[in-house]
Design an enzyme around this catalytic site. Structure first.
Site, PDB file in Angstrom:
ATOM      1  N   ARG A  29      28.080  51.088 -53.630  1.00 40.98           N
ATOM      2  CA  ARG A  29      27.965  49.683 -53.987  1.00 40.98           C
ATOM      3  C   ARG A  29      27.799  49.464 -55.485  1.00 40.98           C
ATOM      4  O   ARG A  29      28.492  48.633 -56.078  1.00 40.98           O
ATOM      5  CB  ARG A  29      26.790  49.050 -53.224  1.00 40.98           C
ATOM      6  CG  ARG A  29      27.139  48.545 -51.843  1.00 40.98           C
ATOM      7  CD  ARG A  29      25.987  48.722 -50.887  1.00 40.98           C
ATOM      8  NE  ARG A  29      25.706  50.137 -50.706  1.00 40.98           N
ATOM      9  CZ  ARG A  29      26.369  50.901 -49.813  1.00 40.98           C
ATOM     10  NH1 ARG A  29      27.298  50.364 -49.064  1.00 40.98           N
ATOM     11  NH2 ARG A  29      26.110  52.190 -49.700  1.00 40.98           N
ATOM     12  N   THR A  30      26.878  50.189 -56.117  1.00 36.66           N
ATOM     13  CA  THR A  30      26.645  49.970 -57.541  1.00 36.66           C
ATOM     14  C   THR A  30      27.876  50.348 -58.353  1.00 36.66           C
ATOM     15  O   THR A  30      28.314  49.603 -59.235  1.00 36.66           O
ATOM     16  CB  THR A  30      25.425  50.779 -58.021  1.00 36.66           C
ATOM     17  OG1 THR A  30      24.288  50.429 -57.229  1.00 36.66           O
ATOM     18  CG2 THR A  30      25.123  50.487 -59.480  1.00 36.66           C
ATOM     19  N   LYS A  57      29.384  72.294 -67.367  1.00 37.44           N
ATOM     20  CA  LYS A  57      29.309  73.557 -68.104  1.00 37.44           C
ATOM     21  C   LYS A  57      28.157  73.569 -69.098  1.00 37.44           C
ATOM     22  O   LYS A  57      28.120  74.373 -70.012  1.00 37.44           O
ATOM     23  CB  LYS A  57      30.637  73.816 -68.811  1.00 37.44           C
ATOM     24  CG  LYS A  57      31.820  73.972 -67.847  1.00 37.44           C
ATOM     25  CD  LYS A  57      33.081  74.336 -68.582  1.00 37.44           C
ATOM     26  CE  LYS A  57      34.264  74.476 -67.629  1.00 37.44           C
ATOM     27  NZ  LYS A  57      34.059  75.566 -66.642  1.00 37.44           N
ATOM     28  N   ARG A  78      24.013  56.239 -64.288  1.00 43.61           N
ATOM     29  CA  ARG A  78      23.058  56.638 -63.247  1.00 43.61           C
ATOM     30  C   ARG A  78      22.763  58.122 -63.421  1.00 43.61           C
ATOM     31  O   ARG A  78      23.682  58.923 -63.586  1.00 43.61           O
ATOM     32  CB  ARG A  78      23.601  56.370 -61.839  1.00 43.61           C
ATOM     33  CG  ARG A  78      22.716  56.988 -60.743  1.00 43.61           C
ATOM     34  CD  ARG A  78      23.137  56.579 -59.352  1.00 43.61           C
ATOM     35  NE  ARG A  78      22.852  55.166 -59.113  1.00 43.61           N
ATOM     36  CZ  ARG A  78      23.048  54.569 -57.945  1.00 43.61           C
ATOM     37  NH1 ARG A  78      23.531  55.258 -56.914  1.00 43.61           N
ATOM     38  NH2 ARG A  78      22.766  53.293 -57.792  1.00 43.61           N
ATOM     39  N   HIS A 106      15.773  50.656 -60.690  1.00 39.10           N
ATOM     40  CA  HIS A 106      17.155  50.216 -60.464  1.00 39.10           C
ATOM     41  C   HIS A 106      17.208  48.733 -60.836  1.00 39.10           C
ATOM     42  O   HIS A 106      17.258  47.858 -59.975  1.00 39.10           O
ATOM     43  CB  HIS A 106      17.542  50.423 -59.008  1.00 39.10           C
ATOM     44  CG  HIS A 106      19.021  50.378 -58.749  1.00 39.10           C
ATOM     45  ND1 HIS A 106      19.925  49.879 -59.672  1.00 39.10           N
ATOM     46  CD2 HIS A 106      19.756  50.742 -57.665  1.00 39.10           C
ATOM     47  CE1 HIS A 106      21.152  49.960 -59.165  1.00 39.10           C
ATOM     48  NE2 HIS A 106      21.071  50.479 -57.953  1.00 39.10           N
TER      49      HIS A 106
END
Length: 280
Positions: A29-30, A57, A78, A106
């Site tokens: 959703r986000t 890496k 995020r 959030h």
């Protein structure tokens, strides 16, 4: 902007802008709502998959963010580490919007949750709001509870004893003047509640899969549970859900969680345009 978006008559406020989308954790959703919001406003999305980038890496988050500043006008980030977004924002040359940091915060979810309450209930002030679920680890609950201290509300927090709201956050809420109570049973407050906010129980480092599933069923919202609630109440969930809300509830008019997800596009459109100086 919401009405225009539904009719697809949205001014291209972000035409010529590139928004970088960087998700170190899974998201539906986000991630998609930010991408949809950018495209509806005429902007372009530059997606970075950390598993296919040099981050896999060993490139540091700080170096990745500095690099993206050369390619994008804004970064949506995020990351699983609490506080990581705040830390790298001090290094970035472009605005960064947090899309969640571990079990910390959030913020854009909290803003769209406030918008949902206003759309569905008419106002935030005067509401009795009950949070249900893993309140210890839910970043959505943490951010919304903090934001609600700006309003005249009563808050109830329902969870197993081991998954209660962090004590420091509960203290902050009470010190702000908000009436806040903790419970282990939803029956204590179900008839008083105007807004139910349910979140998931997940398997975590100190929570077994079996325990999470048992809690989901113990605190599950079913039609029988809703029969005890106000007809005017609403049921919210940041999604995705597991078993904490039965699918039989989806047809009940009080279930607003899919509209809640839709509101996320409108709210994030407004945020993108506001932060980039396209609206006031």
């Amino acid at each position: 902007m919401q009405v225009n978006s539904r009719r697809r008559a949205v001014p291209p406020l972000l035409q010529g802008y590139t928004i970088a989308s960087v998700f170190y954790e899974p998201s539906t959703r986000t991630y998609l709502s930010f991408e949809s919001a950018t495209q509806k406003l005429g902007g372009q999305v530059l997606s970075l998959d950390p598993e296919r980038s040099m981050a896999s890496k060993g490139e540091s988050l700080q170096d990745t963010i500095r690099m993206l500043g050369s390619y994008a006008d804004m970064i949506i980030l995020r990351h699983p580490d609490v506080g990581s977004v705040s830390q790298v924002s001090r290094l970035a040359t472009q605005p960064i919007i947090s899309a969640g940091d571990g079990n910390g915060e959030h913020p854009t979810q909290a803003i769209l949750d406030i918008y949902t309450i206003i759309e569905e209930r008419g106002t935030v002030n005067g509401q009795t709001i009950t949070f249900i679920g893993d309140l210890k680890n839910s970043r959505e609950v943490h951010s919304l509870a903090k934001l609600l201290t700006l309003y005249d509300v009563k808050l109830h927090f329902v969870s197993p004893p081991e998954l209660t709201l962090p004590e420091e956050l509960l203290r902050q809420i009470r010190e702000s003047g908000i009436e806040a109570h903790t419970h282990t049973s939803l029956d204590d407050v179900i008839a008083l509640t105007d807004v139910f906010y349910v979140t998931r129980f997940l398997e975590r480092k100190n929570v077994s899969k079996e325990s999470a599933e048992a809690n989901s069923l113990k605190y599950q919202i079913t039609l029988d549970v809703l029969h005890k609630a106000k007809e005017t109440s609403i049921l919210m969930h940041p999604l995705p859900r597991n078993q904490e809300i039965s699918e039989e509830v989806d047809g009940d008019p009080r279930a607003v969680y899919f509209r809640q997800a839709q509101y996320g596009v409108y709210v994030r459109m407004a945020l993108l345009a506001l932060i980039l100086g396209k609206i006031k």
